[in-house]
Scaffold this active site. Sequence first.
Site, mmCIF file in Angstrom:
data_model
loop_
_atom_site.group_PDB
_atom_site.id
_atom_site.type_symbol
_atom_site.label_atom_id
_atom_site.label_comp_id
_atom_site.label_asym_id
_atom_site.label_seq_id
_atom_site.Cartn_x
_atom_site.Cartn_y
_atom_site.Cartn_z
ATOM 1 N N VAL A 1 0.827 -1.204 0.000
ATOM 2 C CA VAL A 1 0.000 0.000 0.000
ATOM 3 C C VAL A 1 0.862 1.255 0.000
ATOM 4 O O VAL A 1 0.697 2.148 -0.824
ATOM 5 C CB VAL A 1 -0.946 0.011 1.219
ATOM 6 C CG1 VAL A 1 -1.680 1.347 1.327
ATOM 7 C CG2 VAL A 1 -1.938 -1.129 1.120
ATOM 8 N N ASP B 1 10.407 3.380 6.279
ATOM 9 C CA ASP B 1 10.077 2.037 6.756
ATOM 10 C C ASP B 1 11.162 1.605 7.739
ATOM 11 O O ASP B 1 12.344 1.912 7.540
ATOM 12 C CB ASP B 1 9.997 1.049 5.589
ATOM 13 C CG ASP B 1 9.216 -0.214 5.941
ATOM 14 O OD1 ASP B 1 8.088 -0.374 5.452
ATOM 15 O OD2 ASP B 1 9.738 -1.044 6.727
ATOM 16 N N THR C 1 -2.225 -4.080 9.503
ATOM 17 C CA THR C 1 -2.949 -4.350 10.744
ATOM 18 C C THR C 1 -3.477 -5.784 10.665
ATOM 19 O O THR C 1 -4.606 -6.006 10.219
ATOM 20 C CB THR C 1 -4.110 -3.352 10.946
ATOM 21 O OG1 THR C 1 -4.795 -3.150 9.692
ATOM 22 C CG2 THR C 1 -3.602 -2.033 11.442
ATOM 23 N N THR D 1 -6.048 -0.309 8.009
ATOM 24 C CA THR D 1 -7.406 -0.763 8.299
ATOM 25 C C THR D 1 -7.581 -1.001 9.790
ATOM 26 O O THR D 1 -6.845 -1.785 10.390
ATOM 27 C CB THR D 1 -7.717 -2.057 7.536
ATOM 28 O OG1 THR D 1 -7.545 -1.816 6.131
ATOM 29 C CG2 THR D 1 -9.138 -2.515 7.799
ATOM 30 N N CYS E 1 -6.706 -8.350 3.388
ATOM 31 C CA CYS E 1 -7.919 -7.523 3.475
ATOM 32 C C CYS E 1 -9.146 -8.371 3.748
ATOM 33 O O CYS E 1 -9.659 -8.377 4.855
ATOM 34 C CB CYS E 1 -8.094 -6.718 2.176
ATOM 35 S SG CYS E 1 -6.904 -5.373 1.987
ATOM 36 N N ARG F 1 1.158 -13.380 2.352
ATOM 37 C CA ARG F 1 0.601 -13.136 3.682
ATOM 38 C C ARG F 1 -0.817 -13.690 3.777
ATOM 39 O O ARG F 1 -1.657 -13.436 2.934
ATOM 40 C CB ARG F 1 0.568 -11.634 3.981
ATOM 41 C CG ARG F 1 1.926 -10.977 4.140
ATOM 42 C CD ARG F 1 1.759 -9.490 4.372
ATOM 43 N NE ARG F 1 1.063 -8.837 3.267
ATOM 44 C CZ ARG F 1 0.625 -7.581 3.313
ATOM 45 N NH1 ARG F 1 0.795 -6.854 4.407
ATOM 46 N NH2 ARG F 1 0.006 -7.052 2.266
#
Length: 439
Positions: free
Chosen positions: A22, A40, A90, A125, A265, A336
């Site tokens: 993202v 980062d 998250t 999120t 997501c 992931r």
Amino acid sequence: MELYDKIINKEANIAVVGLGYVGLPLAVAFADKVNTIGFDINEEKIADYKSGIDPTEEVGEEKIKATDLQFTSEEKDLQKAGFIIVAVPTPVNGDETPDLNPVVGASKIVGRNLSKGSVVVFESTVYPGVTEDICIPILEKESGLRCGQDFKIGYSPERINPGDKVHRLENITKIVSGMDAETLEVIAAVYELIIEAGVYRAESIKVAEAAKLVENSQRDINIAFMNEFAIVCELMGINTKNVIDAMNTKWNALGFYPGLVGGHCIGIDPYYFIYRAKMLGYHSQIIAAGRKINNSMGSFVADAVIKSLIQADLNVRHANIYVFGITFKEDCPDIRNSRAFDVLKRLAEYGIQTKVVDPAADKKEAKREFGIDLVGMEEVREADCLIFLVAHKQFKELRTAEIDALYNQQSTSKKVIIDVKSIFAADTFKDHDYIYWNL
């Protein structure tokens, strides 16, 4: 709009915290327009970006090499930014409760380096209330500044679809929100620099937070329905895809298909909704049921593999099995929360060994995260069973003769092909010595 004017005149910097699937495209897009810092904490990742390597494949190495984005792992560089976007992951914990550690950690870093007059926007999120009830106090504590007086806050849920070459950052409507009307307009104006599709101004931060959860929970529920339907079709001996193709001739069919629901997501966000609802005394029924169904599909597919091997008269524990695809979706390197590992785990419980092929996945990450040594497509030979879990472009381009050549030509048993995503037409294998199964 003083901050916005400073940004477009390159008197103030934008910073993006978290350069994953993202944050990286977001930071590079802003860097094309204004002075931008990409931060980062992963020094190895920053080194790759500085070398022109893009492991996410969301931006591309040519663009990474050409960008003016300032890559850094030094948090003090954030002190030069007046507009900071937090785009860290998250995930959920082992008990399926929200893991807010990344966003808490990012808030601490931003707070330690927050300048007076700045605007901080969260894209991670979260469930409604996290930005205002958790992140603001951390920012205030770490910075010694007061929200609303010394800095402002906003929320804009990320909507990037990893691996999607059509729906990109710039052509997806961006939801934006701010703690007050003035902040909302600044945030909207900044995002409009890069979002060609325009922005949608949400009424509040909580509305924007909830919007992200509901859009992914809705998809999760619809896929769960199709998965449940596929399970029943299997019991009835009906091909699910044939039924869906017939259904989709109606104008108001929704176009959902069964499958393994993973990723960062759809496979995660519903748990944030479930958790928040439980905090308020409500126990989710539909969303929780959808999660339960979708999480069971790995075992369902694995059991279908075992059934097919037995029907083919193969020695189940000694069959030569290749699994094609372990990323959470097609043409994307992201592994992931991939539910492909549920299939592998279930098969391993029965003592069934598999070899895994995935040209999109990163070999080092697959080994580090899951202990899997990926093999190349050229190494596939004398197979008894091919399991296609992901519809990568390279797999869809395989011709029937090429697939047939991968099998053990000396075997007297039937060849098993498991086609979870219905990549191939079932009729293709009717006239061959195959057992074909699709979800």
